[in-house]
Design a protein around this motif. Structure first.
Motif, short mmCIF file in Angstrom:
data_model
loop_
_atom_site.label_atom_id
_atom_site.label_comp_id
_atom_site.label_asym_id
_atom_site.label_seq_id
_atom_site.Cartn_x
_atom_site.Cartn_y
_atom_site.Cartn_z
N LEU A 1 0.89 -1.15 0.00
CA LEU A 1 0.00 0.00 0.00
C LEU A 1 0.94 1.21 0.00
CD1 LEU A 1 -2.76 -0.83 2.64
CD2 LEU A 1 -3.07 -0.46 0.19
N ILE A 2 0.71 2.14 -0.89
CA ILE A 2 1.49 3.37 -0.96
C ILE A 2 0.53 4.53 -0.72
CG2 ILE A 2 2.96 4.84 -2.39
CD1 ILE A 2 4.31 2.19 -1.81
N TRP A 3 0.94 5.45 0.17
CA TRP A 3 0.11 6.58 0.55
C TRP A 3 0.91 7.85 0.33
CZ3 TRP A 3 -1.00 7.45 6.45
CH2 TRP A 3 -1.73 8.62 6.64
N GLY A 4 0.40 8.71 -0.55
CA GLY A 4 1.09 9.96 -0.85
C GLY A 4 0.23 11.17 -0.58
N GLU B 1 -7.58 5.54 -3.94
CA GLU B 1 -8.11 6.85 -3.54
C GLU B 1 -7.23 7.93 -4.15
OE1 GLU B 1 -8.04 7.12 0.74
OE2 GLU B 1 -9.05 5.19 1.00
N GLY B 2 -7.82 9.06 -4.47
CA GLY B 2 -7.06 10.19 -4.98
C GLY B 2 -6.65 10.00 -6.43
N GLY C 1 -0.26 9.82 -18.27
CA GLY C 1 -1.60 10.31 -17.98
C GLY C 1 -1.89 10.39 -16.49
N VAL C 2 -3.16 10.65 -16.19
CA VAL C 2 -3.64 10.77 -14.82
C VAL C 2 -4.54 9.57 -14.54
CG1 VAL C 2 -4.99 12.17 -13.20
CG2 VAL C 2 -3.53 13.29 -14.90
N TYR C 3 -4.39 9.00 -13.34
CA TYR C 3 -5.14 7.81 -12.95
C TYR C 3 -5.91 8.11 -11.68
CZ TYR C 3 -1.48 6.11 -16.02
OH TYR C 3 -0.63 5.94 -17.08
N GLY C 4 -7.17 7.71 -11.65
CA GLY C 4 -8.02 7.90 -10.48
C GLY C 4 -8.47 6.57 -9.92
N CYS D 1 -3.42 10.30 -1.99
CA CYS D 1 -3.57 9.20 -2.94
C CYS D 1 -3.12 7.91 -2.25
CB CYS D 1 -2.72 9.46 -4.18
SG CYS D 1 -2.87 8.21 -5.46
N VAL D 2 -3.94 6.88 -2.32
CA VAL D 2 -3.59 5.57 -1.79
C VAL D 2 -3.68 4.58 -2.95
CG1 VAL D 2 -4.17 3.74 -0.14
CG2 VAL D 2 -4.47 6.15 0.51
N CYS D 3 -2.61 3.80 -3.11
CA CYS D 3 -2.54 2.83 -4.20
C CYS D 3 -2.14 1.47 -3.67
CB CYS D 3 -1.50 3.26 -5.23
SG CYS D 3 -1.83 4.84 -6.01
N PHE D 4 -2.57 0.44 -4.36
CA PHE D 4 -2.11 -0.92 -4.12
C PHE D 4 -1.14 -1.21 -5.26
CE2 PHE D 4 -2.62 -5.63 -4.26
CZ PHE D 4 -2.32 -5.90 -2.94
N VAL D 5 0.12 -1.49 -4.92
CA VAL D 5 1.16 -1.63 -5.93
C VAL D 5 1.77 -3.02 -5.85
CG1 VAL D 5 3.29 -0.65 -6.84
CG2 VAL D 5 1.66 0.84 -5.68
N VAL D 6 1.91 -3.65 -7.01
CA VAL D 6 2.56 -4.95 -7.09
C VAL D 6 3.85 -4.76 -7.90
CG1 VAL D 6 2.35 -7.36 -7.79
CG2 VAL D 6 0.31 -6.10 -7.07
N TYR D 7 4.97 -5.11 -7.25
CA TYR D 7 6.28 -5.04 -7.91
C TYR D 7 6.76 -6.45 -8.21
CZ TYR D 7 6.59 -0.26 -6.03
OH TYR D 7 6.36 1.04 -5.72
#
Length: 143
Positions: free
Chosen positions: A72-75, A96-97, A104-107, A130-136
């Motif tokens: 989870l990444i929170w910016g 979120e965010g 581009g821009v992602y929502g 902005c909160v994202c779920f990121v898979v590396y």
């Protein structure tokens, strides 16, 4: 002119859809995204590590045998990641965010995918966190 019933409309739409094959890599990445926590995200429920001012990460899970990490990444608004590349794919699901990169821009609900060699940086845009779920898949490589 006659009205289309719900069944007629469904049949009409179904008939116009063309099946597409999904590659095994895409299928795997979609399966890896299924571990996303259900929203809204209670940020106080997670332990966060500061990546840089205004940018936090929580290691959600890791599959060492596959070299896969889920975060989870929170910016905060206006924060950017450092310019980087990846040793494998990166798949970001915005929860979120809003997030922006050179493409581009992602929502909320949008997925942003990068492959090795796609040197980039992400920026949190708009007035909200902005909160994202990121898979590396592999390591992050600073540039």
């Amino acid at each position: 002119m006659s009205e289309l019933t719900e069944i007629d409309l469904e049949s009409s739409v179904s008939a116009s859809l063309v099946p597409t094959a999904v590659g095994s890599n895409t299928r795997t990445q979609l399966m890896d995204l299924l571990g996303v926590p259900r929203g809204p995200i209670d940020r106080s429920a997670y332990s966060w590590s500061e990546l840089s001012p205004g940018l936090q990460a929580h290691l959600f899970s890791e599959d060492v045998s596959r070299g896969v990490k889920r975060f989870l990444i929170w910016g905060k608004p206006g924060v950017s990641t450092k310019r980087h590349d990846h040793g494998g794919d990166e798949v970001i699901l915005v929860l979120e965010g809003h997030l922006q990169d050179h493409r581009g821009v992602y929502g909320p609900g949008d997925i942003c995918r990068s492959k090795p060699g796609d040197v980039h940086e992400e920026h949190v845009t708009g007035p909200a966190d902005c909160v994202c779920f990121v898979v590396y898949y592999g390591d992050i490589i600073p540039v």
